[in-house]
Each structure stands twice: as structure tokens, then as C-alpha cells.
Design a protein around this motif. Structure first.
Motif, PDB file in Angstrom:
ATOM      1  N   THR A   1       0.837  -1.204   0.000  1.00 50.89           N
ATOM      2  CA  THR A   1       0.000   0.000   0.000  1.00 50.89           C
ATOM      3  C   THR A   1       0.869   1.251   0.000  1.00 50.89           C
ATOM      4  OG1 THR A   1      -1.755  -1.162   1.190  1.00 50.89           O
ATOM      5  CG2 THR A   1      -1.831   1.239   1.206  1.00 50.89           C
ATOM      6  N   ARG A   2       1.894   1.251   0.857  1.00 51.74           N
ATOM      7  CA  ARG A   2       2.808   2.399   0.890  1.00 51.74           C
ATOM      8  C   ARG A   2       3.596   2.509  -0.414  1.00 51.74           C
ATOM      9  NH1 ARG A   2       8.018   3.716   1.614  1.00 51.74           N
ATOM     10  NH2 ARG A   2       8.423   5.739   2.645  1.00 51.74           N
ATOM     11  N   GLU A   3       4.057   1.385  -0.931  1.00 45.13           N
ATOM     12  CA  GLU A   3       4.851   1.407  -2.159  1.00 45.13           C
ATOM     13  C   GLU A   3       4.048   1.984  -3.318  1.00 45.13           C
ATOM     14  OE1 GLU A   3       8.137   0.765  -4.691  1.00 45.13           O
ATOM     15  OE2 GLU A   3       7.947   0.828  -2.508  1.00 45.13           O
ATOM     16  N   GLU A   4       2.784   1.631  -3.417  1.00 49.83           N
ATOM     17  CA  GLU A   4       1.930   2.174  -4.477  1.00 49.83           C
ATOM     18  C   GLU A   4       1.794   3.685  -4.358  1.00 49.83           C
ATOM     19  OE1 GLU A   4      -1.132  -1.552  -5.402  1.00 49.83           O
ATOM     20  OE2 GLU A   4      -1.882   0.364  -4.666  1.00 49.83           O
ATOM     21  N   ILE A   5       1.617   4.168  -3.146  1.00 48.07           N
ATOM     22  CA  ILE A   5       1.454   5.614  -2.947  1.00 48.07           C
ATOM     23  C   ILE A   5       2.725   6.342  -3.359  1.00 48.07           C
ATOM     24  CG2 ILE A   5       1.134   7.434  -1.231  1.00 48.07           C
ATOM     25  CD1 ILE A   5      -0.660   5.478   0.326  1.00 48.07           C
ATOM     26  N   ILE A   6       3.865   5.863  -2.885  1.00 48.77           N
ATOM     27  CA  ILE A   6       5.141   6.522  -3.195  1.00 48.77           C
ATOM     28  C   ILE A   6       5.407   6.508  -4.695  1.00 48.77           C
ATOM     29  CG2 ILE A   6       7.638   6.418  -2.878  1.00 48.77           C
ATOM     30  CD1 ILE A   6       6.122   7.465  -0.456  1.00 48.77           C
TER      31      ILE A   6
ATOM     32  N   LEU B   1      -7.000   8.229  -9.238  1.00 48.20           N
ATOM     33  CA  LEU B   1      -5.662   7.812  -8.807  1.00 48.20           C
ATOM     34  C   LEU B   1      -5.338   6.344  -9.096  1.00 48.20           C
ATOM     35  CD1 LEU B   1      -5.356   9.810  -5.480  1.00 48.20           C
ATOM     36  CD2 LEU B   1      -4.128  10.226  -7.618  1.00 48.20           C
ATOM     37  N   PRO B   2      -6.316   5.414  -9.087  1.00 45.09           N
ATOM     38  CA  PRO B   2      -5.961   4.039  -9.467  1.00 45.09           C
ATOM     39  C   PRO B   2      -5.354   3.933 -10.860  1.00 45.09           C
ATOM     40  CG  PRO B   2      -8.059   4.037  -8.326  1.00 45.09           C
ATOM     41  CD  PRO B   2      -7.687   5.496  -8.537  1.00 45.09           C
ATOM     42  N   HIS B   3      -5.688   4.870 -11.744  1.00 42.87           N
ATOM     43  CA  HIS B   3      -5.090   4.871 -13.074  1.00 42.87           C
ATOM     44  C   HIS B   3      -3.612   5.259 -13.023  1.00 42.87           C
ATOM     45  CE1 HIS B   3      -8.908   4.309 -15.197  1.00 42.87           C
ATOM     46  NE2 HIS B   3      -9.432   5.171 -14.349  1.00 42.87           N
ATOM     47  N   LEU B   4      -3.178   5.843 -11.899  1.00 45.23           N
ATOM     48  CA  LEU B   4      -1.770   6.179 -11.709  1.00 45.23           C
ATOM     49  C   LEU B   4      -1.074   5.162 -10.812  1.00 45.23           C
ATOM     50  CD1 LEU B   4      -1.941  10.074 -11.232  1.00 45.23           C
ATOM     51  CD2 LEU B   4      -1.591   8.762 -13.328  1.00 45.23           C
ATOM     52  N   GLY B   5      -1.761   4.057 -10.524  1.00 42.27           N
ATOM     53  CA  GLY B   5      -1.140   2.988  -9.745  1.00 42.27           C
ATOM     54  C   GLY B   5      -1.453   3.000  -8.271  1.00 42.27           C
TER      55      GLY B   5
ATOM     56  N   SER C   1      -4.008   2.169  -5.902  1.00 46.37           N
ATOM     57  CA  SER C   1      -5.292   1.476  -5.909  1.00 46.37           C
ATOM     58  C   SER C   1      -5.585   0.703  -4.630  1.00 46.37           C
ATOM     59  CB  SER C   1      -5.367   0.522  -7.116  1.00 46.37           C
ATOM     60  OG  SER C   1      -4.306  -0.432  -7.060  1.00 46.37           O
ATOM     61  N   SER C   2      -4.614  -0.022  -4.080  1.00 44.45           N
ATOM     62  CA  SER C   2      -4.912  -0.920  -2.961  1.00 44.45           C
ATOM     63  C   SER C   2      -5.386  -0.179  -1.723  1.00 44.45           C
ATOM     64  CB  SER C   2      -3.687  -1.774  -2.619  1.00 44.45           C
ATOM     65  OG  SER C   2      -2.635  -0.991  -2.101  1.00 44.45           O
ATOM     66  N   VAL C   3      -4.993   1.105  -1.580  1.00 46.24           N
ATOM     67  CA  VAL C   3      -5.422   1.867  -0.411  1.00 46.24           C
ATOM     68  C   VAL C   3      -6.940   2.052  -0.389  1.00 46.24           C
ATOM     69  CG1 VAL C   3      -5.234   4.166  -1.476  1.00 46.24           C
ATOM     70  CG2 VAL C   3      -4.793   3.891   0.983  1.00 46.24           C
ATOM     71  N   PHE C   4      -7.587   1.895  -1.553  1.00 52.68           N
ATOM     72  CA  PHE C   4      -9.044   2.021  -1.649  1.00 52.68           C
ATOM     73  C   PHE C   4      -9.738   0.662  -1.569  1.00 52.68           C
ATOM     74  CE2 PHE C   4      -7.239   5.415  -4.456  1.00 52.68           C
ATOM     75  CZ  PHE C   4      -7.496   6.473  -3.605  1.00 52.68           C
ATOM     76  N   GLU C   5      -8.970  -0.416  -1.432  1.00 55.05           N
ATOM     77  CA  GLU C   5      -9.525  -1.761  -1.492  1.00 55.05           C
ATOM     78  C   GLU C   5      -9.440  -2.449  -0.132  1.00 55.05           C
ATOM     79  OE1 GLU C   5      -7.056  -3.446  -4.480  1.00 55.05           O
ATOM     80  OE2 GLU C   5      -7.900  -2.251  -6.126  1.00 55.05           O
ATOM     81  N   ASN C   6     -10.113  -3.596  -0.018  1.00 54.78           N
ATOM     82  CA  ASN C   6     -10.129  -4.322   1.245  1.00 54.78           C
ATOM     83  C   ASN C   6      -8.753  -4.845   1.647  1.00 54.78           C
ATOM     84  OD1 ASN C   6     -12.871  -3.900   1.553  1.00 54.78           O
ATOM     85  ND2 ASN C   6     -13.454  -5.859   0.634  1.00 54.78           N
ATOM     86  N   LYS C   7      -7.821  -4.899   0.709  1.00 50.02           N
ATOM     87  CA  LYS C   7      -6.468  -5.371   1.032  1.00 50.02           C
ATOM     88  C   LYS C   7      -5.561  -4.233   1.515  1.00 50.02           C
ATOM     89  CE  LYS C   7      -4.978  -5.003  -3.817  1.00 50.02           C
ATOM     90  NZ  LYS C   7      -4.414  -5.740  -4.980  1.00 50.02           N
ATOM     91  N   ALA C   8      -6.106  -3.047   1.720  1.00 47.28           N
ATOM     92  CA  ALA C   8      -5.299  -1.912   2.169  1.00 47.28           C
ATOM     93  C   ALA C   8      -4.602  -2.232   3.487  1.00 47.28           C
ATOM     94  CB  ALA C   8      -6.176  -0.675   2.326  1.00 47.28           C
ATOM     95  N   ASN C   9      -3.351  -1.799   3.582  1.00 46.47           N
ATOM     96  CA  ASN C   9      -2.586  -1.969   4.814  1.00 46.47           C
ATOM     97  C   ASN C   9      -2.273  -0.588   5.381  1.00 46.47           C
ATOM     98  OD1 ASN C   9      -0.750  -2.431   6.861  1.00 46.47           O
ATOM     99  ND2 ASN C   9       0.401  -3.994   5.744  1.00 46.47           N
ATOM    100  N   LEU C  10      -3.061  -0.172   6.352  1.00 46.04           N
ATOM    101  CA  LEU C  10      -2.867   1.112   7.019  1.00 46.04           C
ATOM    102  C   LEU C  10      -2.575   0.887   8.502  1.00 46.04           C
ATOM    103  CD1 LEU C  10      -5.743   3.120   5.285  1.00 46.04           C
ATOM    104  CD2 LEU C  10      -3.294   3.346   4.864  1.00 46.04           C
ATOM    105  N   SER C  11      -1.829  -0.174   8.767  1.00 44.85           N
ATOM    106  CA  SER C  11      -1.551  -0.545  10.149  1.00 44.85           C
ATOM    107  C   SER C  11      -0.640   0.448  10.850  1.00 44.85           C
ATOM    108  CB  SER C  11      -0.916  -1.941  10.191  1.00 44.85           C
ATOM    109  OG  SER C  11       0.258  -1.996   9.386  1.00 44.85           O
TER     110      SER C  11
END
Length: 399
Positions: A76-81, A308-312, A314-324
Motif C-alpha cells: 500500500t505504501r509502495e503504491e502511494i510513493i 488515482l488508481p489509473h496512476l497505480g 489502488s490498494s489503499v481504496f480496497e479491502n487489502k489496504a494496509n494502514l496498520s
């Protein structure tokens, strides 16, 4: 059940035409360049959905997600960066480098003397536990506040948040939040407000209605501001555009990029990037010009969670998001990212403002720079070339 986090980014620009520290400072240029390319990528994605006016703040968006990245982990962090185009700035063993760069960039910008205010606040559901490390980091690097709010009372929380956004944007951004899900756990509000006065203000008595050519078949009448003076100007023969800098009092300026007559603005879309922008700024030279620029207002809103998912990202908006890193509560994801930006451009300015230019040759018949067809504009900090706002005007009569 996934718990929801809601982002709201509100940006208002009332353009009243009118030892370690040193090492990091050297990379602020890299940060602004990467942010600029992120802005251009985002612009192209927004423009692919429609042919209308566009206005947004890339700094507002990148700052909000830089904050979020501090609470994200693993993929999740890697996608954002990577989505923010900041991957090349990362260094092993220096996880705080990017936040520190944002901190220094913000410090540089806010010392310019203009009315430029950026704020970050987290509204957190009652009894929701935010990790202390995350809380300390966002306070240290982004000066972010955390406030408790009862999202279960959707009507009251909506009023509180909209009133907050309205205050932080000089009453320019109103009703940014239309609905609040009572299951929302946290809302991150990022605001930016700029009020600038032209260094060379336009005389309202010189403003006259004139033609603006939206396209070959659509011509509208708009109030066209006029001034004859010495301006910084450049011509890019490769991209077939002309460039004009309109400085504000202080260190911020607007750069107008006008395609040559007969050149479709869409042919420029794929070519706009940080390299070209910095090249235009470098090539600017002082010239006496008769300048005509339309008055315009824009009020634009974007659902960034759909873009933003078109820019990569995406997972932060999905059930697999890791915001621990944000909270120990399991099942967190971002439900929405709302971005609202407002701009108003007119003649107003401080009549006492003046600038002295040397080495200028005045011509008896100055050249013209007439902005009477679709154009791009960029509002940027001239010291570090940080892009604050950008947009395109297809029809200045439309909001």
C-alpha cells in the motif's frame, strides 16, 4: 467489515490580479520536479475524461497522500510513493527523508510573504485510536492537527467540517462535503489558500468584452483585461506554444502557455512535463508586450479515488489496504478522496506595486500576447519551482 477513511482536499486560489538539513535541502529541487511530473500525469488522466476546464492543486494532493503514506505499510505504501512519482527519492535507512523534504518545501513556500496558507487536519471518530508514532510524525513533518468528531451524527459533523474548510480557504470553498457515511472512522482534510496581487495590475477601465475562440465553431464574448508593459516571455517553436509570466507580489507567479494559432491544445497535452516547464522558465526574457488576458472563475471538483488508481494508487481504496501504521484497528481503507479547487482571476492589485527592470529596449510598437483561445496556466513558487496549482481554460465563461 472494512472501516472507512475519507479524504477531502480543498484548494482555493483567489488570484487577484491582484549538516543533515543542508543535504536534504539539495533534494528539494528533486522533490518539486517529481511533484511536477506527478501533476502532469494527473492532469493527463483528468483530461482524458472530458474536454472541459480543469483546475486543481497538485501540491494539495501530493501532500495529503504523503501524509497517508506514513501510516501505510508494504504494498500500500509502495503504491502511494510510486504513484506520487517519489520512488527515486527514497533511500535505505532514511524513511523520514520524503516527509522531511515536504516539511522544508512547505517552510520555503510559506516564507515568501504572500497570503499562502496550507493546512492539514485529521478529524477522528470518537474512541478511534490513532497510533502515537503516526500522530507524532504528521505533527512533526506536516504540522497536522487531530480533532475528535462524532461521525455518527452525520449532519453535525458535516457542518463542522465544511465550516472548517470554509475558514481555511478564505470562504472560497463551500460545501466541499455533501454527505458523510456514519461509519467513517477518520477524515483527512488538506487545504491550501492563495491570495495574490499582480505585480503589474490591470486597469479595470481597460477591460473590454472581446472574442474568445473556444474552437472553430464556438466563439464566446469574455471580459478581456489589457495592459502594455514589460513582461517575461518565451516562444517554444518545437511545441508551437508561447509562454508569458505574470508575477504576483512576492515569489509566486502565473505562467500562461498559449498554443499558437491553428494548434490544437490537445496536441500539447502529452508533451507537458517538468522538463518542458523548467525549460520555459529558463528561457523567459523581458519584452515589451501588449497583453490581453480573459477574466475567469472556476470551481472544480474531482473524485480522486476514481482517478488515482489509473496512476497505480489502488490498494489503499480496497479491502487489502494496509494502514496498520495509522491505527491498530484492522480493516481500514480509504473510501473517498474528494478534491475541490476554486480560482478567480481579475484585474485587482495594489496600484503602488512596481518593479524596475534593467537592460530593456522599448519598442514603439510592442508585440501582442492575446489569450483569446484555449490555454494552460501554472501557478508556481519561483524560488524552488514548486507547482502550487495548474489548469487549462477551454471556455472562460464556464465555471
Amino acid at each position: 467489515m472494512k472501516m472507512e477513511i475519507l479524504f477531502v482536499m480543498a484548494c482555493a486560489s483567489l488570484l487577484v490580479p491582484s549538516s543533515e538539513a543542508q543535504e536534504i535541502s539539495l533534494n528539494i529541487t528533486e522533490l518539486t520536479t517529481k511533484n511536477m511530473d506527478f501533476a502532469m500525469n494527473l492532469y493527463r488522466k483528468i483530461s482524458s475524461f472530458h474536454d472541459n476546464n480543469i483546475f486543481f492543486s497538485p501540491l494539495c494532493i501530493s501532500t495529503a497522500f504523503a501524509i497517508l503514506s506514513m501510516g501505510a505499510k508494504e504494498a500500500t505504501r509502495e503504491e502511494i510513493i510510486q504513484g506520487l512519482n517519489l520512488g527515486l527519492l527514497e533511500r535505505d535507512g532514511e524513511p523520514e527523508l520524503i516527509p522531511e523534504l515536504f516539511k522544508q518545501l512547505q517552510g520555503n513556500i510559506t516564507q515568501s510573504g504572500e497570503l499562502l496558507d496550507q493546512g492539514n487536519t485529521l478529524f477522528v471518530r470518537l474512541n478511534f485510536e490513532v497510533e502515537k508514532v503516526f500522530k507524532d510524525q504528521i505533527s512533526k513533518f506536516f504540522n497536522a492537527d487531530i480533532q475528535n468528531i462524532d461521525f455518527g451524527n452525520a449532519k453535525a459533523s458535516k457542518t463542522i467540517i465544511n465550516d472548517y474548510i470554509k475558514r481555511r480557504t478564505g470562504d472560497r470553498v463551500k460545501e466541499a462535503v455533501n454527505d458523510i457515511d456514519p461509519f467513517t472512522q477518520l477524515m483527512l482534510i488538506n487545504t491550501i489558500f492563495f491570495k495574490g496581487k499582480w505585480e503589474l495590475p490591470f486597469d479595470p477601465k481597460q477591460t473590454q468584452d472581446d472574442r474568445f475562440y473556444v474552437d472553430k465553431y464556438n466563439i464566446v464574448q469574455v471580459p478581456m483585461m489589457f495592459r502594455e508593459d514589460k513582461y517575461y516571455y518565451a516562444s517554444d517553436n518545437l511545441l508551437k506554444v508561447k509562454v508569458l509570466k505574470l508575477p504576483y507580489e512576492g515569489d509566486i507567479a502565473m505562467l500562461i502557455v498559449l498554443p499558437n494559432k491553428g494548434v490544437d491544445y490537445t496536441s500539447i497535452d502529452d508533451e507537458i512535463n517538468a522538463e518542458h516547464f523548467l525549460g520555459w522558465v529558463k528561457q523567459l526574457s523581458i519584452t515589451k508586450l501588449e497583453v490581453q488576458v480573459p477574466k475567469f472563475k472556476m470551481d472544480q471538483s474531482y473524485e480522486m479515488h476514481k482517478i488515482l488508481p489509473h496512476l497505480g494508487i489502488s490498494s489503499v481504496f480496497e479491502n487489502k489496504a494496509n494502514l496498520s501504521g495509522l491505527s491498530a484497528d484492522i480493516g481500514l481503507k480509504v473510501s473517498e478522496v474528494l478534491h475541490k479547487a476554486v480560482i478567480e482571476v481579475d484585474e485587482k492589485g495594489t496600484t503602488a506595486a512596481a518593479a524596475t527592470f534593467t537592460g530593456i529596449t522599448a519598442y514603439s510598437l510592442p508585440s501582442n500576447f492575446v489569450v483569446n483561445r484555449p490555454f494552460f496556466f501554472f501557478i508556481y513558487h519561483q524560488i524552488n519551482n514548486s507547482l502550487l496549482f495548474m489548469g487549462r481554460v477551454i471556455d472562460p465563461t464556464k465555471m
